[in-house]
Design a protein around this motif. Structure first.
Motif, PDB file in Angstrom:
ATOM      1  N   GLU A  84       0.999  -1.002  -0.372  1.00  0.00           N
ATOM      2  CA  GLU A  84      -0.280  -0.219   0.149  1.00  0.00           C
ATOM      3  C   GLU A  84       0.597   1.296   0.133  1.00  0.00           C
ATOM      4  O   GLU A  84       0.309   1.928  -0.180  1.00  0.00           O
ATOM      5  N   ILE A  85       1.965   0.834  -0.405  1.00  0.00           N
ATOM      6  CA  ILE A  85       2.754   2.158   0.149  1.00  0.00           C
ATOM      7  C   ILE A  85       2.918   2.781  -1.642  1.00  0.00           C
ATOM      8  O   ILE A  85       4.163   2.711  -2.508  1.00  0.00           O
ATOM      9  N   THR A  86       1.699   3.293  -2.443  1.00  0.00           N
ATOM     10  CA  THR A  86       1.805   3.812  -3.617  1.00  0.00           C
ATOM     11  C   THR A  86       1.409   5.211  -3.058  1.00  0.00           C
ATOM     12  O   THR A  86       1.175   5.870  -2.605  1.00  0.00           O
ATOM     13  N   ARG A  87       1.308   5.952  -4.647  1.00  0.00           N
ATOM     14  CA  ARG A  87       0.921   7.813  -4.870  1.00  0.00           C
ATOM     15  C   ARG A  87       0.100   7.894  -4.179  1.00  0.00           C
ATOM     16  O   ARG A  87      -0.194   8.411  -3.291  1.00  0.00           O
ATOM     17  N   PRO A  88      -1.451   7.705  -4.339  1.00  0.00           N
ATOM     18  CA  PRO A  88      -2.491   8.136  -3.627  1.00  0.00           C
ATOM     19  C   PRO A  88      -2.506   7.478  -2.181  1.00  0.00           C
ATOM     20  O   PRO A  88      -3.214   8.344  -1.684  1.00  0.00           O
ATOM     21  N   ILE A  89      -2.522   6.505  -1.890  1.00  0.00           N
ATOM     22  CA  ILE A  89      -2.374   5.974  -0.606  1.00  0.00           C
ATOM     23  C   ILE A  89      -1.910   7.123   0.505  1.00  0.00           C
ATOM     24  O   ILE A  89      -2.466   6.808   1.462  1.00  0.00           O
ATOM     25  N   VAL A  90       0.031   6.851  -0.163  1.00  0.00           N
ATOM     26  CA  VAL A  90       0.738   7.609   1.446  1.00  0.00           C
ATOM     27  C   VAL A  90       0.140   9.161   0.931  1.00  0.00           C
ATOM     28  O   VAL A  90      -0.442   9.738   2.281  1.00  0.00           O
ATOM     29  N   SER A  91      -0.692   9.823  -0.692  1.00  0.00           N
ATOM     30  CA  SER A  91      -1.080  11.687  -0.185  1.00  0.00           C
ATOM     31  C   SER A  91      -2.399  11.301   0.789  1.00  0.00           C
ATOM     32  O   SER A  91      -2.631  12.315   1.309  1.00  0.00           O
ATOM     33  N   GLY A  92      -3.107  10.148   0.426  1.00  0.00           N
ATOM     34  CA  GLY A  92      -4.203  10.395   1.546  1.00  0.00           C
ATOM     35  C   GLY A  92      -3.642  10.280   3.188  1.00  0.00           C
ATOM     36  O   GLY A  92      -4.734  10.997   3.135  1.00  0.00           O
ATOM     37  N   LYS A  93      -2.691   9.579   3.148  1.00  0.00           N
ATOM     38  CA  LYS A  93      -2.705   9.368   4.730  1.00  0.00           C
ATOM     39  C   LYS A  93      -2.202  10.893   4.751  1.00  0.00           C
ATOM     40  O   LYS A  93      -2.409  11.695   6.054  1.00  0.00           O
ATOM     41  N   ARG A  94      -1.464  11.658   4.159  1.00  0.00           N
ATOM     42  CA  ARG A  94      -0.951  12.485   4.606  1.00  0.00           C
ATOM     43  C   ARG A  94      -1.580  14.082   4.621  1.00  0.00           C
ATOM     44  O   ARG A  94      -2.472  14.893   5.986  1.00  0.00           O
ATOM     45  N   HIS A 354      -3.971  10.540  19.294  1.00  0.00           N
ATOM     46  CA  HIS A 354      -3.750   8.860  18.892  1.00  0.00           C
ATOM     47  C   HIS A 354      -4.424   7.920  18.014  1.00  0.00           C
ATOM     48  O   HIS A 354      -5.049   7.365  18.638  1.00  0.00           O
ATOM     49  N   ILE A 355      -4.619   8.110  16.864  1.00  0.00           N
ATOM     50  CA  ILE A 355      -5.651   6.989  16.265  1.00  0.00           C
ATOM     51  C   ILE A 355      -5.295   5.881  14.784  1.00  0.00           C
ATOM     52  O   ILE A 355      -4.134   7.171  14.722  1.00  0.00           O
ATOM     53  N   GLU A 356      -5.954   5.494  14.891  1.00  0.00           N
ATOM     54  CA  GLU A 356      -6.097   4.568  13.974  1.00  0.00           C
ATOM     55  C   GLU A 356      -6.069   4.180  12.710  1.00  0.00           C
ATOM     56  O   GLU A 356      -7.826   4.334  12.921  1.00  0.00           O
ATOM     57  N   GLN A 357      -5.836   5.232  11.895  1.00  0.00           N
ATOM     58  CA  GLN A 357      -6.669   5.110  10.405  1.00  0.00           C
ATOM     59  C   GLN A 357      -6.415   5.323   9.608  1.00  0.00           C
ATOM     60  O   GLN A 357      -4.924   5.164   9.408  1.00  0.00           O
ATOM     61  N   THR A 358      -6.854   5.502   8.114  1.00  0.00           N
ATOM     62  CA  THR A 358      -6.484   5.364   6.555  1.00  0.00           C
ATOM     63  C   THR A 358      -6.749   6.850   6.003  1.00  0.00           C
ATOM     64  O   THR A 358      -8.568   7.418   6.360  1.00  0.00           O
ATOM     65  N   GLY A 359      -6.296   7.174   5.225  1.00  0.00           N
ATOM     66  CA  GLY A 359      -7.091   8.025   4.742  1.00  0.00           C
ATOM     67  C   GLY A 359      -7.984   7.992   3.425  1.00  0.00           C
ATOM     68  O   GLY A 359      -8.875   8.266   2.871  1.00  0.00           O
ATOM     69  N   GLU A 360      -7.564   6.644   3.458  1.00  0.00           N
ATOM     70  CA  GLU A 360      -9.263   5.909   1.893  1.00  0.00           C
ATOM     71  C   GLU A 360     -10.289   5.735   2.528  1.00  0.00           C
ATOM     72  O   GLU A 360     -10.605   5.961   3.539  1.00  0.00           O
ATOM     73  N   ALA A 361     -10.966   6.241   1.827  1.00  0.00           N
ATOM     74  CA  ALA A 361     -12.436   6.520   2.189  1.00  0.00           C
ATOM     75  C   ALA A 361     -13.593   5.514   2.213  1.00  0.00           C
ATOM     76  O   ALA A 361     -14.347   5.157   2.601  1.00  0.00           O
ATOM     77  N   ASP A 362     -13.239   4.326   1.327  1.00  0.00           N
ATOM     78  CA  ASP A 362     -14.179   3.824   0.961  1.00  0.00           C
ATOM     79  C   ASP A 362     -13.501   1.996   2.045  1.00  0.00           C
ATOM     80  O   ASP A 362     -14.539   0.958   2.474  1.00  0.00           O
ATOM     81  N   VAL A 363     -12.921   2.615   2.950  1.00  0.00           N
ATOM     82  CA  VAL A 363     -12.279   1.342   4.077  1.00  0.00           C
ATOM     83  C   VAL A 363     -13.854   0.414   4.954  1.00  0.00           C
ATOM     84  O   VAL A 363     -14.607   2.001   5.619  1.00  0.00           O
ATOM     85  N   THR A 364     -13.581  -0.011   5.088  1.00  0.00           N
ATOM     86  CA  THR A 364     -15.020  -0.816   6.132  1.00  0.00           C
ATOM     87  C   THR A 364     -14.833  -0.920   6.976  1.00  0.00           C
ATOM     88  O   THR A 364     -14.412  -2.926   7.151  1.00  0.00           O
ATOM     89  N   GLU A 365     -14.003  -1.108   8.110  1.00  0.00           N
ATOM     90  CA  GLU A 365     -13.969  -1.819   9.535  1.00  0.00           C
ATOM     91  C   GLU A 365     -13.465  -1.226  10.825  1.00  0.00           C
ATOM     92  O   GLU A 365     -13.770  -1.754  11.654  1.00  0.00           O
ATOM     93  N   CYS A 366     -14.408  -0.051  11.023  1.00  0.00           N
ATOM     94  CA  CYS A 366     -15.033   0.410  12.084  1.00  0.00           C
ATOM     95  C   CYS A 366     -16.322   0.716  12.143  1.00  0.00           C
ATOM     96  O   CYS A 366     -17.079   0.891  10.756  1.00  0.00           O
TER      97      CYS A 366
END
Ligand code: PEP
Ligand code: MN
Length: 405
Positions: A84-94, A354-366
């Motif tokens: 997942e170390i890709t341009r969109p995913i890293v960008s999304g986290k930042r 301090h949070i566990e999170q992702t910049g991706e919009a479509d993740v359904t984990e919580c």
């Protein structure tokens, strides 16, 4: 112990290897130790990932967070996946961290210190050494992409993964720097690193962490933390971290003993430098009122002034009947609000989240609320390799609700 008198004990000498004589919780056992040693020799020769001046800069900045004048937002994956170390995913986290910092700064009226669980969060502690896969095979638990892979065929720890991790951390940092732009304000020029957000990870893998330590700085991240499972007073992780110049985080669960906590801080920060230590409480919404006040009071009696963060994730993990690990945003918000109030009632200050999170919009984990039936819950985009993360909108929601509270 009488804390009004200065301690006269001379600390034991420290080097990057003194942890080796201590007992190590959550060790990683490599079959081919020779290959591990050769890999570490290669890594030792590689450049620093973060500049040591920025580590000092974070230390100086955290002093203000310890005094309540700034606020920290630390967030990212439980375990960063190499693929997942890709341009969109890293960008999304930042972008998510930057957006959270903006909301917090406007809402709280303070400068924000953004810290990613990023560019090196690749090694994990686990409650069990082994797990049984859905196919029935019993395999080593997944310990983070630096150690082994999630696939059945990749479960033996492989030292070569450490080199992949180094280069992917460098690539992540390179992208963060390219996207971070120029600091906009005078405060940002003083507080933010070249990567726009500071980087951090759990200092779990001591052979790796000590290899990346040069002149007392762990050069693989701005900040390191020890986890709830590796914070033993006489253990190798505390021994290693007591010698590094980086800011050090300590995760504190509901079993933390108040006097052990002071002993730990005396070890990790014998000079009592303000802001050197970040205490990350993760009590669980149901324990926080019972457990947190005693820790705050004990710290107030001591000469330590840490930055207090609330991790509303790790004390609130629940499993569905079909054994999917999830978290309920409403319950996380409850722990966050209670933690804020308990600090205020005890003449202390919550200094960050301090949070566990992702910049991706479509993740359904919580899940959003208690009203969702756990046994009926669906998780069509459950992609985490370890703990469940808040989606981008859930992570923003948590921050907005906090500032409006
Ligand atoms: C984590 O932060 O992913 C983690 C394992 O936390 P803790 O040590 O608090 O359980
Ligand atoms: Mn986690």
């Amino acid at each position: 112990m009488d804390r009004s008198k200065p301690t006269t004990a001379i600390p034991e000498p420290w080097s990057i290897n003194t942890w080796q004589s201590k007992s190590i919780a959550q060790p990683i056992i490599y079959e081919d130790e020779d290959k591990l040693s050769k890999t570490l020799v290669q890594l030792a020769a590689l450049p620093d990932l973060v500049p040591t001046q920025e580590i000092d800069q974070l230390c100086e900045t955290l002093l203000f967070a310890a005094r309540g004048q700034m606020f920290v937002v630390q967030g990212g994956d439980c375990a960063e996946a190499f693929h997942e170390i890709t341009r969109p995913i890293v960008s999304g986290k930042r972008e998510l961290l930057v957006a959270q910092a903006k909301t917090l700064s406007e809402g709280l009226g303070k400068p924000i210190i953004p810290i990613g669980r990023i560019a090196g969060q690749y090694s994990k502690p686990r409650s069990n050494c082994y797990e049984t896969l859905s196919c029935g095979s019993r395999v080593n638990s997944y310990r983070g992409d630096n150690v082994n892979g999630p696939e059945k065929s990749e479960r033996d720890p492989n030292p070569e993964r450490l080199c992949v991790g180094y280069h992917l951390a460098a690539a992540t940092l390179s992208m963060l720097r390219a996207e971070s732009g120029q600091p906009r304000t005078e405060i940002e020029r003083f507080t933010l690193p070249s990567s726009g957000v500071f980087t951090s990870h759990e200092a779990l893998h001591l052979p790796l962490e000590s290899t990346m330590t040069r002149f007392g700085y762990n050069t693989s991240a701005h900040m390191l933390w020890i986890g709830e499972r590796t914070r033993q007073l006489d253990g190798g992780h505390v021994e290693y971290l007591r010698g590094v110049k980086n800011p050090v985080g300590v995760k504190l669960g509901p079993t933390t003993n108040p006097s052990d906590l002071i002993e730990m801080l005396d070890k990790l920060n014998p000079r009592g430098t303000v802001g050197k230590i970040i205490l990350i409480t993760r009590m669980g919404a149901k324990n926080v009122e019972d457990k947190l006040p005693a820790l705050i009071r004990e710290i107030k009696k001591s000469n330590h002034v840490p930055v207090w963060l609330c991790d509303p994730c790790h004390g609130n993990t629940v499993s569905t009947p079909s054994k999917v690990k999830t978290r309920i945003v409403e319950q996380m918000l409850e722990e966050l609000k209670l933690t804020h109030l308990i600090h205020a009632e005890n003449d202390s200050q919550l200094g960050g989240i301090h949070i566990e999170q992702t910049g991706e919009a479509d993740v359904t984990e919580c899940l959003d609320s208690y009203s969702q039936d756990l046994s009926q819950a669906q998780f069509p985009e459950y992609r985490t390799l370890c703990d469940p993360r808040l989606s981008k909108s859930q992570a923003m929601f948590l921050i907005r609700e906090y500032v409006q509270f």
